[in-house]
Design an enzyme around this catalytic site. Structure first.
Site, PDB file in Angstrom:
ATOM      1  CG  ASP A   9      -7.040   3.025  -3.575  1.00  0.00           C
ATOM      2  OD1 ASP A   9      -8.192   3.094  -4.187  1.00  0.00           O
ATOM      3  OD2 ASP A   9      -7.000   2.931  -2.102  1.00  0.00           O
ATOM      4  CD  GLU A  51     -12.591   6.327  -6.065  1.00  0.00           C
ATOM      5  OE1 GLU A  51     -12.802   4.918  -6.389  1.00  0.00           O
ATOM      6  OE2 GLU A  51     -11.867   7.477  -5.471  1.00  0.00           O
ATOM      7  NE  ARG A 111     -11.371   3.404  -4.178  1.00  0.00           N
ATOM      8  CZ  ARG A 111     -11.114   4.379  -2.625  1.00  0.00           C
ATOM      9  NH1 ARG A 111     -10.807   4.085  -2.009  1.00  0.00           N
ATOM     10  NH2 ARG A 111     -11.124   5.496  -3.214  1.00  0.00           N
ATOM     11  CG  ASP A 154      -2.069   0.630   0.902  1.00  0.00           C
ATOM     12  OD1 ASP A 154      -2.153   1.306   0.622  1.00  0.00           O
ATOM     13  OD2 ASP A 154      -2.894   0.208   1.670  1.00  0.00           O
ATOM     14  CG  ASP A 180     -11.084   1.247   2.083  1.00  0.00           C
ATOM     15  OD1 ASP A 180     -10.144   0.906   1.300  1.00  0.00           O
ATOM     16  OD2 ASP A 180     -10.833   2.356   2.087  1.00  0.00           O
ATOM     17  CG  HIS A 231      -5.889  -4.382   1.718  1.00  0.00           C
ATOM     18  ND1 HIS A 231      -4.669  -3.742   2.151  1.00  0.00           N
ATOM     19  CD2 HIS A 231      -6.500  -3.424   1.148  1.00  0.00           C
ATOM     20  CE1 HIS A 231      -4.200  -2.661   2.162  1.00  0.00           C
ATOM     21  NE2 HIS A 231      -5.558  -2.087   1.934  1.00  0.00           N
TER      22      HIS A 231
END
Length: 926
Positions: free
Chosen positions: A510, A513, A592, A396, A608, A666
């Site tokens: 990630d 959006e 994502r 990450d 998440d 994760h």
């Protein structure tokens, strides 16, 4: 009364009462015919065209009384919201100013607040609300093109009075309808969709599709009926409604919900958003596609190709309303007739999913909070020492220098290149995270990605043409504009430069959006109708810019208002393209944020989630939904991302996660480790067994992905796909299938050692033992101790398995074990796709092996339909046959006697076969 008829071999007719209305004068009737092939499934209807009746101020009391009576005759379930704006207490005066009906809901328990959100609307359209009529129509080679017009403007600004409609019969199972504004160029989603190239006009002798245009409202009765509410087509407000054939509606991602949507006043908002999965919230992806089951097991699909913020409203009539704030109305209807065919037809439009590289299907391990590369490396070594399979290690954002992309912390992660080298030496792979936000605060000349990005002008601009600055993990950031080809090349250059330092194998994209810790930008956003449209869908935060970029931000292809939900798709496309060039193998990308056609470039994880039993359960619905959406490489964070899981939860989640198409453990920073080595010996052993089971089934999973890639099939499959006439399967989301053959029944509750599983009618075999159960279509209790996940084989199937090992590279070289689950007549079929596991386009370039296995009349045959060198390295060593009713006296392998065993549970096993996979063979018994 409005009815539709779907003609099929049984010629079954269904009707649904839309509303009761007083007789009104018939003006004229227009019927438009669109030919289908004789074998096609047909929808047909005929509807009157009536004269619109617009309410005027100063109407006499008789007219007002008549209007109230008409309003009261509309059943509550069929009331379509005339005042959907949020935050408004709708009064009678406000409602009637829109010429709509106002009646408070009769049942307090089911009533919404007066705005009508998530409850019975108090303000709703009357039957005579003005809409469009057809003023001209002309035939084309593929359908019709016409002009729609209306005389009265509605209450939304910039209402468009004249529209153009084009109806195309693109295939015998797909219709496309486009409604556009001929006077203006409006935004259209910039993804490639197939076009129809039929050379000859459709013949008159074809079966007909009748389309009627109503002066009260435009409607298209295909698998839908849209006479139920008016069509709206304003500059920033487009809306149409349709009745549905049943309450069984699926898709419409991405939302945290059950697999089967609730149609009881349920509003689903689409606008990509960074937020942990929660109910009634727009999440990471936007997918305006639904699958509807109909009476008798038929199905159809509907896809609105529109990327603007939208609400989709489900109500118990059943009916559905599409409400979007930009673009055009461009929709496809897929005629099925079965659910699997609907998905194939949908994927044919949005694009077939990519064939994953083989190691993508192994076990992936990650966490936010390794803190150092040595701590991550230590976990990898512990996994090896315990003999637990692992193909991929991830990092990450903590591997980065100050959270900046294309860097790594030279102090805490100094050994990262050595760790990656060690992974490769053990046939393992490395995946790193990248966020789109590029740090903008480093001294000039010290951070090449930003400096070079400025030079090439790759960043999104604000409304005034300046680089838009937001805030993410590294602090103030700029955002690459992936709608620009120049940005793709800049992205590739950055990845290539970093790959020379750390030879990563795949990418995790990630925060795309795109996420922003601010609302809009550091300079705010303009105050205009783009930032504050006349209607704002139910986005979290109430504003389009909430925790993302300004709607007015400028991108190469359009403003962010139109492009927002496409951001993750475009980043995935850039990333997949770059990886192909860098590693010269199939790219591995997990994203994502997603949009239709995402499966061509990436997989998806479900975000998440939390370490709770409910999240374990809802992950199945998420997995099944994304398989419907053409993104089969999907899974949830095993054991949950946030919070610390109980040991029992993590065991059960690992068992379920072993059957996610994409399986990754994760967890979040400051949480205790939750990799398998962190738990007790009992739990660790149970997790290890689950992962070894997955690895043994790799040939099955790999073949399913081949069919997804080539045919648009689902990998993880809802039971209703295989049993569409069994209504009991329609709501099942606690079980699922791999393909058509392998039934998975996980434990989803704490403290139990059994689970109830539904078995559709037929013969099912326990995968582990071969014991059979014959079901009439019933729920049965199954023993489920902590170290077991229940698996059953459907009768009539043959599956190939392999002896598992620590990596798929080793496992996939092991001999095959063929397991046949025989039907009552002794038959079964199965197949295997095999290639080198990593080269690009092996199917397209004929570099693969494909084999059909079949059993009939006590003989198994292997037929190699396509062959290449990879299959010559694999042998078939073992064959098991479940359901052999009598002990054989003799078994022959390629006409030679062979040794065998036969157990009382009717399992015949033939071992030490030594058969080359690339050559046809037979196994027979008598």
């Amino acid at each position: 009364m409005v009815s539709y008829k779907r003609l099929n071999p049984e010629d079954v007719q269904f009707s649904s009462a839309v509303l009761s209305e007083e007789p009104r004068p018939v003006q004229e009737e227009v019927s438009v015919s669109l030919c289908l092939e004789p074998s096609a499934v047909i929808f047909k209807t005929a509807v009157r065209i009536v004269t619109p009746q617009t309410s005027q101020t100063g109407v006499n009391n008789t007219a007002a009384a008549s209007r109230r009576e008409v309003c009261t005759l509309i059943p509550e379930a069929w009331r379509f919201d005339c005042y959907p704006e949020r935050g408004v207490v709708v009064t009678k005066e406000l409602c009637e100013a829109r010429n709509c009906c106002f009646i408070p809901a009769s049942s307090p328990s089911s009533a919404a607040r007066p705005s009508g959100r998530n409850g019975i609307p108090w303000c709703f359209y009357p039957p005579d609300f003005p809409s469009y009529s057809l003023v001209s129509i002309n035939d084309t080679s593929l359908g019709q093109r016409g002009t729609l017009a209306k005389e009265v403007k509605t209450y939304y600004p910039a209402d468009i009075l004249t529209l153009e409609v084009e109806i195309r019969h693109e295939t015998d199972s797909r219709l496309r309808v486009r409604i556009t504004d001929p006077s203006n160029s409006r935004f259209e989603v910039p993804i490639s969709v197939p076009t129809c190239h039929q050379e000859e006009a459709l013949q008159e002798q074809c079966c007909t599709f009748d389309l009627s245009i109503n002066a009260v409202s435009l409607f298209f009765l295909v698998s839908l009926n849209s006479t139920v509410a008016p069509l709206f087509y304003a500059d920033q407000f487009l809306q149409f409604s349709t009745s549905l054939p049943s309450q069984f509606i699926y898709g419409l991602g991405e939302h945290r919900s059950t697999f089967l949507h609730d149609v009881h006043w349920n509003t689903l908002t689409m606008w990509a958003r960074d937020v942990p999965p929660m109910e009634q919230t727009n999440l990471y992806g936007a997918h305006p596609f639904y699958l509807a089951m109909e009476e008798g097991g038929n199905a159809h699909g509907f896809f609105l190709l529109n990327s603007n913020a939208m609400d989709v409203v489900l109500q118990p009539a059943p009916a559905l309303t599409w409400r979007t704030i930009g673009g055009i109305l461009d929709f496809y209807v897929f005629l099925g007739p079965d659910p699997g065919s609907v998905i194939e037809q949908y994927v044919e439009v949005v694009g077939y999913p990519a064939m994953p590289i083989y190691w993508a299907l192994g076990y992936h391990l990650c966490r936010w909070g390794y803190n150092t590369s040595d701590s991550a490396w230590e976990v990898v070594k512990n996994m090896r020492n315990y003999g637990i399979p692992q193909d991929v290690q991830w990092n990450d954002i903590d591997y980065m220098d100050q959270f900046m992309d294309f860097t790594y912390d030279s102090s805490k992660f100094a050994t990262l290149p050595d760790m990656v080298k060690d992974l490769h030496a053990h046939d393992q792979r490395y995946v790193m995270i990248l966020d789109p936000g590029i740090s903008s605060t480093q001294p000039e000349g010290t951070y090449w990605p930003f400096d070079e990005g400025l030079r090439r002008q790759v960043f999104i601009k604000d409304a005034e043409g300046r680089t838009l600055i937001g805030k993410v993990w590294p602090g103030l950031t700029a955002y690459p504009d992936f709608s620009d080809a120049v940005t793709h090349e800049w992205w590739y250059d950055n990845l290539k430069r970093f790959h020379e330092k750390v030879p990563f194998d795949g990418l995790w994209i990630d925060m795309n959006e795109p996420s922003n810790f601010l609302d809009g930008s550091t300079n705010g956003c303009p105050s205009d109708s783009l930032e504050n449209p006349p209607y704002t869908p139910g986005v979290l935060g109430g504003l389009l810019r909430a925790k993302t970029l300004c709607a007015t931000a400028q991108q190469k292809q359009s403003i962010h208002y139109n492009m927002h939900s496409l951001y993750g798709l475009m980043e995935a496309k850039a990333s997949a393209s770059a990886l192909k060039r860098i590693v010269a193998k199939r790219p591995f990308v997990i994203s994502r944020s997603t949009f239709p056609s995402q499966g061509m470039y990436s997989g998806h994880w479900l975000g998440d989630n939390r370490s709770q039993w409910k999240d374990l359960y809802t992950s199945i619905a998420g997995m099944l939904t994304f398989n419907l959406l053409g993104i089969p490489l999907v899974g949830a964070d095993i054991c949950g991302f946030s919070e610390e899981p109980e040991e029992e939860l993590c065991v059960r989640w690992t068992q379920l996660g072993a059957f996610y198409p994409f399986t990754r453990n994760h967890n979040a920073i400051d949480m205790k480790p939750q990799d398998p080595t962190a738990f007790s010996p009992l739990a660790r052993t149970a997790m290890k067994q689950a992962l070894l089971l997955r690895y043994s089934l790799f040939p099955v999973l790999y073949t399913l992905f081949h069919h997804a890639h080539v045919h648009g099939h689902t990998v993880a499959r809802p039971l209703m796909f295989e049993f569409p006439k069994d209504v009991k399967t329609y709501g099942i989301d606690k079980q699922f299938l791999w393909g058509k053959s392998l039934l998975v029944t996980p434990v989803l509750d704490p403290g139990v050692d059994y689970v109830d599983g539904y078995f559709p009618e037929g013969l099912w075999y326990d995968y582990y033992t071969g014991y059979s159960v014959r079901s009439k279509g019933e729920e049965l209790p199954l023993q489920a101790p902590l170290d077991k996940i229940n698996l059953h084989l459907r009768e009539g199937s043959v599956i190939p398995t392999q002896t598992p090992n620590l990596t798929l590279w080793v496992s996939s070289g092991q001999p095959l074990h063929l397991i046949s689950a025989l039907s009552d007549d002794g038959s079964a079929t199965g197949d295997l796709f095999w290639d080198d596991g990593e080269s690009i386009d092996t199917y397209e370039t004929n570099q693969y092996t494909y084999i059909i296995f079949s059993v009939a009349q006590n003989v198994m045959t292997s037929q190699v339909l396509h062959n290449n060198v990879e299959a010559t390295y694999i042998t078939v060593e073992l064959a098991s046959f479940y359901g052999v009713k009598e002990k054989p006296s003799r078994v022959l392998v390629n006409s030679q006697d062979a040794s065998f065993t036969y157990r009382e549970n009717q399992v015949l096993t033939v071992a030490d076969l030594g058969l080359n996979l690339s050559q046809n063979f037979t196994i027979s018994w008598m």
